[in-house]
Structures are given as structure tokens and as C-alpha cells.
Scaffold this motif. Structure first.
Motif, PDB file in Angstrom:
ATOM      1  N   ASP A 529       3.974  -3.112  17.633  1.00 12.30           N
ATOM      2  CA  ASP A 529       5.388  -3.515  17.581  1.00 12.30           C
ATOM      3  C   ASP A 529       5.802  -3.916  16.169  1.00 12.30           C
ATOM      4  O   ASP A 529       6.874  -4.445  15.943  1.00 12.30           O
ATOM      5  N   SER A 530       4.915  -3.696  15.197  1.00  8.44           N
ATOM      6  CA  SER A 530       5.296  -3.980  13.808  1.00  8.44           C
ATOM      7  C   SER A 530       4.598  -2.981  12.893  1.00  8.44           C
ATOM      8  O   SER A 530       3.694  -2.265  13.308  1.00  8.44           O
ATOM      9  N   THR A 531       5.046  -2.987  11.629  1.00 10.25           N
ATOM     10  CA  THR A 531       4.443  -2.105  10.631  1.00 10.25           C
ATOM     11  C   THR A 531       3.240  -2.793  10.002  1.00 10.25           C
ATOM     12  O   THR A 531       3.008  -3.979  10.237  1.00 10.25           O
ATOM     13  N   TYR A 532       2.480  -2.064   9.201  1.00  8.06           N
ATOM     14  CA  TYR A 532       1.348  -2.691   8.493  1.00  8.06           C
ATOM     15  C   TYR A 532       1.147  -2.036   7.139  1.00  8.06           C
ATOM     16  O   TYR A 532       1.574  -0.913   6.906  1.00  8.06           O
ATOM     17  N   GLY A 533       0.477  -2.787   6.252  1.00  7.34           N
ATOM     18  CA  GLY A 533       0.155  -2.272   4.925  1.00  7.34           C
ATOM     19  C   GLY A 533       1.183  -2.644   3.881  1.00  7.34           C
ATOM     20  O   GLY A 533       2.293  -3.088   4.192  1.00  7.34           O
ATOM     21  N   ASN A 534       0.779  -2.489   2.623  1.00 11.13           N
ATOM     22  CA  ASN A 534       1.652  -2.795   1.487  1.00 11.13           C
ATOM     23  C   ASN A 534       1.152  -1.976   0.305  1.00 11.13           C
ATOM     24  O   ASN A 534       0.628  -2.511  -0.669  1.00 11.13           O
ATOM     25  N   MET A 535       1.321  -0.647   0.408  1.00  9.26           N
ATOM     26  CA  MET A 535       0.729   0.273  -0.561  1.00  9.26           C
ATOM     27  C   MET A 535       1.486   0.250  -1.887  1.00  9.26           C
ATOM     28  O   MET A 535       2.714   0.189  -1.908  1.00  9.26           O
ATOM     29  N   GLN A 536       0.732   0.297  -2.964  1.00  6.53           N
ATOM     30  CA  GLN A 536       1.318   0.322  -4.314  1.00  6.53           C
ATOM     31  C   GLN A 536       0.717   1.526  -5.027  1.00  6.53           C
ATOM     32  O   GLN A 536      -0.508   1.640  -5.114  1.00  6.53           O
ATOM     33  N   ALA A 537       1.572   2.413  -5.542  1.00  9.38           N
ATOM     34  CA  ALA A 537       1.051   3.688  -6.036  1.00  9.38           C
ATOM     35  C   ALA A 537       1.770   4.141  -7.300  1.00  9.38           C
ATOM     36  O   ALA A 537       2.971   3.906  -7.456  1.00  9.38           O
ATOM     37  N   VAL A 538       1.029   4.796  -8.183  1.00 11.01           N
ATOM     38  CA  VAL A 538       1.634   5.429  -9.358  1.00 11.01           C
ATOM     39  C   VAL A 538       1.059   6.836  -9.494  1.00 11.01           C
ATOM     40  O   VAL A 538      -0.010   7.154  -8.969  1.00 11.01           O
ATOM     41  N   MET A 539       1.790   7.677 -10.201  1.00 12.09           N
ATOM     42  CA  MET A 539       1.352   9.068 -10.373  1.00 12.09           C
ATOM     43  C   MET A 539       1.754   9.566 -11.753  1.00 12.09           C
ATOM     44  O   MET A 539       2.742   9.083 -12.334  1.00 12.09           O
ATOM     45  N   ARG A 540       0.994  10.509 -12.289  1.00  4.16           N
ATOM     46  CA  ARG A 540       1.372  11.129 -13.558  1.00  4.16           C
ATOM     47  C   ARG A 540       1.172  12.635 -13.444  1.00  4.16           C
ATOM     48  O   ARG A 540       0.156  13.093 -12.916  1.00  4.16           O
ATOM     49  N   GLU A 541       2.186  13.355 -13.941  1.00  6.21           N
ATOM     50  CA  GLU A 541       2.039  14.810 -14.037  1.00  6.21           C
ATOM     51  C   GLU A 541       1.251  15.110 -15.294  1.00  6.21           C
ATOM     52  O   GLU A 541       1.565  14.613 -16.375  1.00  6.21           O
ATOM     53  N   ARG A 542       0.214  15.923 -15.151  1.00  3.80           N
ATOM     54  CA  ARG A 542      -0.688  16.145 -16.280  1.00  3.80           C
ATOM     55  C   ARG A 542       0.027  16.787 -17.463  1.00  3.80           C
ATOM     56  O   ARG A 542      -0.156  16.393 -18.606  1.00  3.80           O
TER      57      ARG A 542
END
Ligand code: DON
Length: 562
Positions: A529-542
Motif C-alpha cells: 500500500d506504499s512505495t519504497y526506495g530512494n534511488m539516486q542516479a547519474v549518467m554520462r554519454e561517453r
């Protein structure tokens, strides 16, 4: 908002107002001092960028972000806890996991949390200083700074010290976490004095000042590891712990060492997945699942088929976690076997498309979820990277602050197996490989991860207890589909951890018709009945060097590209 899930009541961040949910996904070309940072708090993301702008590299920024989170997100991680830092140094391609996991004190033993009748004592491994392992984060910060950073540690700790001295504002999420742990915080005067207001949860916007923690951080900056593990701070920690029923000694603190460990590497087609090694179970479980799934045309399957195969992979990987994984310094973990494609392919042969595989399973109550613990992801313009997942385990850890130090102690001892087959707060079971032993590190699920494709590189991770590994799997698969960080952090999630024997899923994560198809194959489903997690993400195009970054809309974080 507090939801009841299993044997513990657990606060959910989903009651936060949309104005507090920060999600930023930018694409900006690199410039000097540039970089991308995503963390669970805006103060920490900005502290990291300030250190990059001051000439620091990604490793300096990681120290600044971790130390700031230790101050402004006290329920998630801190100097009284530990964690894993996955590093990539661009100049020579060196990749390593800095293991700052807590260790069991020397007086610990396998029956520490069971009574004379052999029954687990409720709360003993969760509340108060007996639940606390010897902290690893202070040593990890010094190690990172001295071994990889460019700026002096004292300089890098300045933003955190400022937040500790001047105070940070209580948020909705802080209130949810403090409400959940109010009773244990009230058990200890030094904890209540900092985190509560006359025994009550402070209102939103109230300032939490931590002058003792500022002084401890200053000492760490000036004296290095001795400023925490020897001398006055160490003596105050040990005295307070022993006075309140704990079993630490000065020798335990003096003996603490970080370990550098080779990350676990797996392959998802042409993508290299680099993740945490034991004493985390993350990289190994991820490798088993990734290798099981790599030959399946997930994109071409019906949604029910795709979810079915993913759930089957999760079940086998978490079965192995329970049986084989523990601190590699104490138990022989068959990493090479569990991470080999050949092993995964043998498991795949046990999966049939129309019916879930039979793996004998006793039943246990469902596990709680949460967004404490913390993860951040950093890339600098030189190409250095850090993925770090840090924890004090439960919200506000053990609830115990050692008076005079400002240090809130972890309850990471609950990640050990208190008794074979008895689930911990995340519903995880295990056996001897993860039994309590003196000096041993408890098995973790924290999985800071790099995904390295031919065109793009991603850095990701999340809190979430046992669900961390499957969240990272779903993020990596989303990367493989060509999506960017905003998609990885936001996508609806589902999870299976072998025991309890259910597919748990966020609201809306599995469509009703797909649910019916999964049930027809023998899966038991549990709609959360609830969400979970707290993802933190970064990305770079080569090729272009463009960064993008995103912070989980379920939390209060900030992703920023500068
Ligand atoms: O190391 C572990 O696996 C746990 N102590 C992490 C706890 C966690 O992620 C709690 N977050 N909801």
C-alpha cells in the motif's frame, strides 16, 4: 503516514506533499569543476558541488556528501554507521569497493540475541547500544580523502560542520522517521535532546542543531582516524555504550579497519555491471540475476512472461543469498561460482515458462520497507565516479546517541542472523555464513553500482533493505533498454526475496491482467500500500560528455548537473 507491514510499523514517504518531491533530470555538457551529483538531500548535493567547484574531485565530493548526509539525514546514515563506496578512478581505470561496514565487537557471539531458551529476544538487535556494530564511516571518509582525494579532509568536512552548527530544517520525511522511532529516542536522554523537542517530534521547519557532532567532525578533520577511534571521542563512545548495556571496548574501536575489495563484475549483453562485493550480497545476487536474464529477449516477451522470468531469477538469487553469503573474511563465499554465467544458465534450465519453479519454502511474514539508509551517485568532469550506499540500518539506527559525541549509533547487528531461519527486520533469513562472530561484518544488501555500456555510463543505488538489490536490477535493465536516470529512479517496482514467498509490488507496478497471469503460474502476489526506495542516479554519454541526473520522486533528494 505510517503503514503497517508485517511485524513492524513502518513509515512511508508517500504521504509527502508533491512540493517536497524534487526530481531533476538535466543534460548539460561538462565544464571545469563540472559534475553530476544525486543524493537524498539538497544540502548534501550542494555540498558536493561546492567541493567540486573548490577544486576537489569526485572522491572529495563523496566525502563532503557523506558527511553532510550524516548531519542532515540523521535517520539514514552517519558517523555511527557504515557503508560501501564503489570508486572508479579515471586516470588508471582503477575500480575498488571501499568497505566501511560495521564490525561486531570482540565480545559478540552467535547467541548474543537469544535468551536461555534459545528464543530471539525481541528488539535486542534493533534498539539501544547492544544492537550497534563498531562504526566504519569515519574510517572510510579518512581513507577516501587520504587515498583518493585532492583537498584536505578538514576542508571537505566544512559544509557538514556548518550544517551541524547552524542546524538543518526538519522535513516531512524526518517527521515520519522520528515518529516511527520516537519511543526508542525517548529512552536515551542524549538522543531525545537532539532529535526530539520535549519528547515530541519537532514540527516541520524546526531547526536541529548538533554542536557535539560538529566538534566530532572537526576532530576527525584535524586528527584523521585517531580523532574518532582513539582518544577522547573513542573513550566517550565506549563509556556511554557500556553504561547502557552495550559490549564495546576501546580495543574494538582501535582495531577497526576499512577494507578495499574487488567489486563484483557481471555482464548484461554489452553492458558491464560493476557492483558491491561481500560482505554485501548485492553484486553477487545481481550477477546471478543478470546472467540468468541476459539471454532472454525480455523486450520481446509479454509483460507477464517478462515479470515471471525476473521473479524466478530473484527467487534463485535470494535463495543463494540466504544459504551462502556472509563476511568473506569469516566464511568461504563461492563468489566465482555464483557469479559465473554457467551457473546462471543451469538455474535458468529449472525455470519453465508456464509454472513457477519449485523451491521448497517455509513461510514468513512480509518484510517492512523504507527510505532510510542513503545512497548518492557522483561523476566529475575528469570521469571519476563514486556510488555510495551508507547506513545506520533502521530509522535513527539503534536510537542511541553517545552523550557528548553527537554520534547516533547504528543497529546493523540486526543484519546478522540472530537464529537460523528467524527473519530479521527485512524478513531476510540465513544460516551459519551470517552468524554473529567477533570482529565479523554483517551481511548487507547495499549495492552501489556502475553500469557501463558502449555509449553511456550510469551510477546508481538506493536504500531499501532487502529490496535494494532488485531495485538496482530493475534500474540496470532499464539502462539496458536505453532509458536514462529519470526513468530508472521513477519506474514502479516489484520484488521477490525467496522468503517470504511472495511477489511484492508497488501500487500500479503490475497491471491486474498481468497479476492474474502470474497467479496462474503459481506466484503469490502482495500488493503493497506504499512505495519504497530512494534511488539516486547519474549518467554520462561517453562521446559528448553530457551528464544527466535524477533523484527518486519518492524521496526528498536533489539531482543536479553543474
Ligand atoms: O546493509 C543493509 O542491507 C541494511 N542495513 C540496509 C538498510 C536499509 O536499506 C534500510 N532502508 N530502507
Amino acid at each position: 503516514m505510517v503503514v503497517s507491514m508485517g511485524r513492524r510499523r513502518w513509515p512511508s514517504p508517500s504521504g509527502l506533499g508533491p512540493g517536497l518531491l524534487l526530481l531533476l533530470a538535466l543534460a548539460v555538457p561538462a565544464a571545469h569543476g563540472a559534475g553530476a551529483i544525486a543524493s537524498a538531500r539538497p544540502e548534501a548535493t550542494r555540498a558536493g558541488h561546492a567541493i567540486l567547484a573548490a577544486g576537489g574531485n569526485a572522491f572529495d565530493a563523496a566525502v563532503a556528501v557523506a558527511a553532510t548526509l550524516a548531519v542532515v539525514e540523521p535517520f539514514g546514515s552517519g558517523l555511527g554507521g557504515g557503508g560501501f563506496f564503489l570508486l572508479h578512478r579515471q586516470q588508471d581505470g582503477h575500480q575498488v569497493m571501499v568497505d566501511g561496514r560495521e564490525t561486531a565487537p570482540a565480545a559478540a557471539h552467535p547467541d548474543l540475541y537469544v535468551d536461555a531458551d534459545g528464543e530471539v529476544v525481541p528488539g535486542a538487535s534493533v534498539d539501544g547500544p547492544l544492537a550497534a556494530g563498531i562504526p566504519g564511516l569515519p574510517a572510510a571518509l579518512v581513507h577516501l580523502s587520504e587515498g583518493y582525494g585532492r583537498l584536505p579532509l578538514a576542508r571537505v568536512l566544512e559544509p557538514a560542520i556548518q550544517w551541524a552548527e547552524e542546524g538543518f530544517e526538519v522535513s516531512a520525511h524526518y517527521r515520519a522517521m522520528a515518529t516511527f522511532r520516537k519511543d526508542v529516542l525517548n529512552d536515551y536522554a542524549a538522543s531525545a535532546a537532539i532529535f526530539l523537542d520535549a519528547g515530541e517530534v519537532p514540527g516541520e521547519g524546526a531547526l536541529i542543531r548538533q554542536p557535539d557532532l560538529a566538534a566530532t567532525l572537526r576532530r576527525l578533520g584535524a586528527e584523521g582516524r585517531g580523532g574518532f577511534y582513539d582518544g577522547e571521542v573513542a573513550a566517550a563512545l565506549v563509556d556511554a555504550v557500556v553504561d547502557h548495556g552495550g559490549i564495546w571496548s576501546a580495543a574494538d574501536l582501535a582495531a577497526y579497519r576499512v577494507r578495499e575489495r574487488a567489486p563484483v563484475v557481471s555482464r548484461l549483453g554489452d553492458i558491464r555491471v560493476v557492483s558491491a562485493s561481500p560482505p554485501s550480497s548485492g553484486g553477487v545476487a545481481l550477477a546471478t540475476m543478470v546472467h540468468m536474464l541476459e539471454d532472454l529477449p525480455l523486450g520481446d516477451l509479454s509483460e507477464a512472461d517478462a515479470v515471471h522470468y525476473m521473479v524466478e531469477a530473484m527467487r534463485f538469487a535470494y535463495r543463494d543469498r540466504a544459504v551462502y553469503l556472509g563476511d568473506p573474511d569469516y566464511t568461504a563465499v563461492p563468489v566465482a561460482r555464483l557469479t559465473s554465467p554457467a551457473y546462471a544458465h543451469r538455474l535458468v534450465r529449472q525455470i519453465s515458462p508456464g509454472q513457477r519453479a519449485h523451491i521448497p519454502t517455509p513461510d514468513f511474514p512480509p518484510q517492512p520497507a523504507g527510505t532510510h539508509t542513503t545512497h548518492f551517485s557522483i561523476m566529475d568532469d575528469a570521469g571519476n565516479r563514486v556510488a555510495a550506499t551508507l547506513s545506520i540500518n533502521y530509522p535513527f539506527g539503534s536510537g542511541f546517541v553517545a552523550a557528548g559525541t553527537g554520534v547516533l549509533l547504528n543497529d546493523e547487528m540486526d543484519d546478522f542472523v540472530a537464529k537460523p531461519g528467524v527473519p530479521n527486520v527485512y524478513g531476510l533469513v540465513g544460516g551459519r555464513a551470517n552468524a554473529v562472530e567477533p570482529g565479523k561484518r554483517p551481511l548487507s544488501s547495499m549495492s552501489p553500482t556502475f553500469v557501463e555500456g558502449p555509449d553511456r555510463i550510469g551510477v546508481l543505488g538506493t536504500p531499501g533493505g532487502s529490496r535494494i538489490i532488485t531495485m538496482v536490477l530493475l534500474g540496470a535493465l532499464d539502462f539496458a533498454r536505453g532509458n536514462g536516470p529519470a526513468s530508472w529512479v521513477a519506474r514502479p517496482r516489484f520484488h521477490h526475496q525467496f522468503l517470504p514467498d511472495v511477489v511484492q509490488f508497488e501500487p500500479g507496478a503490475i497491471a491486474p491482467d498481468v497479476q492474474r497471469e502470474l497467479e496462474a503460474r503459481g506466484h503469490r502476489l502482495q500488493a503493497l500500500d506504499s512505495t519504497y526506495g530512494n534511488m539516486q542516479a547519474v549518467m554520462r554519454e561517453r562521446r559528448s560528455g553530457r551528464f544527466s541526473a535524477a533523484s527518486d520522486p519518492r524521496g526528498e533528494g536533489l539531482a543536479e548537473v553543474r
